[in-house]
Design a protein around this motif. Structure first.
Motif, PDB file in Angstrom:
ATOM      1  N   ASN A   1      11.575  -3.577  -3.027  1.00 25.89           N
ATOM      2  CA  ASN A   1      11.078  -2.715  -2.297  1.00 25.89           C
ATOM      3  C   ASN A   1       9.967  -3.005  -1.256  1.00 25.89           C
ATOM      4  OD1 ASN A   1      12.954  -0.358  -3.007  1.00 25.89           O
ATOM      5  ND2 ASN A   1      11.227   0.790  -4.188  1.00 25.89           N
ATOM      6  N   ILE A   2       9.484  -3.812  -1.676  1.00 27.50           N
ATOM      7  CA  ILE A   2       8.265  -4.408  -0.949  1.00 27.50           C
ATOM      8  C   ILE A   2       8.986  -5.874  -0.199  1.00 27.50           C
ATOM      9  CG2 ILE A   2       6.195  -5.561  -0.697  1.00 27.50           C
ATOM     10  CD1 ILE A   2       5.213  -3.661  -3.199  1.00 27.50           C
ATOM     11  N   MET A   3       9.483  -6.513  -0.859  1.00 24.67           N
ATOM     12  CA  MET A   3       9.911  -7.757  -0.359  1.00 24.67           C
ATOM     13  C   MET A   3      11.135  -7.626   0.577  1.00 24.67           C
ATOM     14  SD  MET A   3       9.015 -10.985  -3.110  1.00 24.67           S
ATOM     15  CE  MET A   3       9.853 -12.127  -2.092  1.00 24.67           C
TER      16      MET A   3
ATOM     17  N   GLN B   1       0.808  -1.217   0.000  1.00 25.52           N
ATOM     18  CA  GLN B   1      -0.014   0.036   0.114  1.00 25.52           C
ATOM     19  C   GLN B   1       0.870   1.280  -0.058  1.00 25.52           C
ATOM     20  OE1 GLN B   1      -2.390  -0.491   3.424  1.00 25.52           O
ATOM     21  NE2 GLN B   1      -3.870  -2.111   2.378  1.00 25.52           N
ATOM     22  N   PHE B   2       1.826   1.198   0.809  1.00 34.04           N
ATOM     23  CA  PHE B   2       2.832   2.306   0.902  1.00 34.04           C
ATOM     24  C   PHE B   2       3.294   2.606  -0.754  1.00 34.04           C
ATOM     25  CE2 PHE B   2       7.261   4.166   1.168  1.00 34.04           C
ATOM     26  CZ  PHE B   2       7.071   5.393   1.519  1.00 34.04           C
ATOM     27  N   ASN B   3       4.047   1.686  -1.107  1.00 33.42           N
ATOM     28  CA  ASN B   3       4.587   1.708  -2.468  1.00 33.42           C
ATOM     29  C   ASN B   3       3.512   1.999  -3.609  1.00 33.42           C
ATOM     30  OD1 ASN B   3       7.425   0.491  -3.513  1.00 33.42           O
ATOM     31  ND2 ASN B   3       6.058   0.641  -5.283  1.00 33.42           N
TER      32      ASN B   3
ATOM     33  N   ALA C   1      -4.854   1.026  -2.492  1.00 34.09           N
ATOM     34  CA  ALA C   1      -4.274  -0.301  -2.945  1.00 34.09           C
ATOM     35  C   ALA C   1      -4.036  -0.217  -4.577  1.00 34.09           C
ATOM     36  CB  ALA C   1      -5.374  -1.298  -2.766  1.00 34.09           C
ATOM     37  N   GLN C   2      -4.533   1.208  -5.127  1.00 34.85           N
ATOM     38  CA  GLN C   2      -4.340   1.577  -6.461  1.00 34.85           C
ATOM     39  C   GLN C   2      -4.883   0.286  -7.428  1.00 34.85           C
ATOM     40  OE1 GLN C   2      -2.465   4.425  -8.204  1.00 34.85           O
ATOM     41  NE2 GLN C   2      -4.033   4.659  -6.270  1.00 34.85           N
TER      42      GLN C   2
ATOM     43  N   ARG D   1       8.093   6.602   8.539  1.00 31.37           N
ATOM     44  CA  ARG D   1       7.583   7.696   8.917  1.00 31.37           C
ATOM     45  C   ARG D   1       5.838   7.701   8.624  1.00 31.37           C
ATOM     46  NH1 ARG D   1      11.404  10.549   6.938  1.00 31.37           N
ATOM     47  NH2 ARG D   1      10.423  10.968   4.915  1.00 31.37           N
ATOM     48  N   GLU D   2       5.651   7.446   7.412  1.00 27.86           N
ATOM     49  CA  GLU D   2       4.208   7.306   6.844  1.00 27.86           C
ATOM     50  C   GLU D   2       3.363   6.225   7.544  1.00 27.86           C
ATOM     51  OE1 GLU D   2       2.883   9.766   5.145  1.00 27.86           O
ATOM     52  OE2 GLU D   2       4.649  10.783   5.247  1.00 27.86           O
ATOM     53  N   HIS D   3       4.040   5.236   7.773  1.00 22.93           N
ATOM     54  CA  HIS D   3       3.508   3.863   8.551  1.00 22.93           C
ATOM     55  C   HIS D   3       3.027   4.496   9.929  1.00 22.93           C
ATOM     56  CE1 HIS D   3       2.973   0.226  10.702  1.00 22.93           C
ATOM     57  NE2 HIS D   3       2.639  -0.256   9.459  1.00 22.93           N
ATOM     58  N   ALA D   4       3.981   5.015  10.524  1.00 22.17           N
ATOM     59  CA  ALA D   4       3.871   5.524  11.886  1.00 22.17           C
ATOM     60  C   ALA D   4       2.582   6.408  11.935  1.00 22.17           C
ATOM     61  CB  ALA D   4       5.071   6.328  12.645  1.00 22.17           C
TER      62      ALA D   4
END
Length: 186
Positions: free
Chosen positions: A136-138, A11-13, A31-32, A151-154
């Protein structure tokens, strides 16, 4: 990476956790999801009948439900064979570039003699966007990417949401990335 963290990282990516994100190609939500993927997923029951495409941008939980169902579907497809790690990578690549594009790529890599079942070497031949998406995800991105993710997750989950933090004991080593570097311009 645990499945719930993989979904968070995806989701972040995809959207940087922005519910109202819309891509140049028309994908929407945290989720694009593309309109044609939505129509297919709706028919397969990823979300309740009567759900409208626009509902995904208005409801993160609904968008995530769709995302998880689609990822499970991609994991179980006939073409998705190999080790668990390879199957996750193939599912992510298919989510990013479309299943048909990935299957065409895998067939070409297999013809070239690349192991597409027990190695991530086939990822090297993907376009830059899809390659970075998978890694990046894995495996985790570079320091700047990971700092932004944390930062964004927090911010997104500061109020004790259902998401779990990424296990801090997991080391995302660039040594696990075959012949890849974040500055690669393929």
């Amino acid at each position: 990476i645990p499945q719930d963290s993989l979904i968070n990282r995806q989701q972040f990516n995809e959207s940087r956790f922005k519910s109202d994100a819309v891509s140049e190609d028309g994908a929407t939500s945290i989720a694009q999801i593309m309109p044609n993927t939505f129509a297919d997923g709706l028919a397969k029951g990823y979300v309740p009948k009567g759900t409208k495409y626009e509902d995904l941008a208005a409801d993160d939980a609904l968008a995530e439900k769709f995302q998880v169902a689609y990822m499970k579907d991609l994991l179980g497809r006939d073409w998705n064979k190999g080790s668990a790690k390879v199957k996750r990578a193939k599912s992510l690549a298919a989510y990013n570039m479309g299943p048909t594009g990935l299957v065409n790529h895998l067939n070409a890599e297999k013809r070239r003699g690349v192991d597409i079942y027990d190695s991530l070497d086939w990822v090297d031949g993907l376009g830059k966007e899809a390659r970075e998406y998978v890694f990046n995800i894995m495996l985790g991105g570079d320091k700047e990417y990971e700092d932004e993710y944390n930062r964004e997750h927090a911010k997104k989950f500061k109020e004790g949401g259902v998401k779990k933090e990424i296990d801090p004991t997991v080391e995302y080593s660039t040594q696990e990335r075959p012949r890849y570097s974040p500055t690669d311009n393929k």
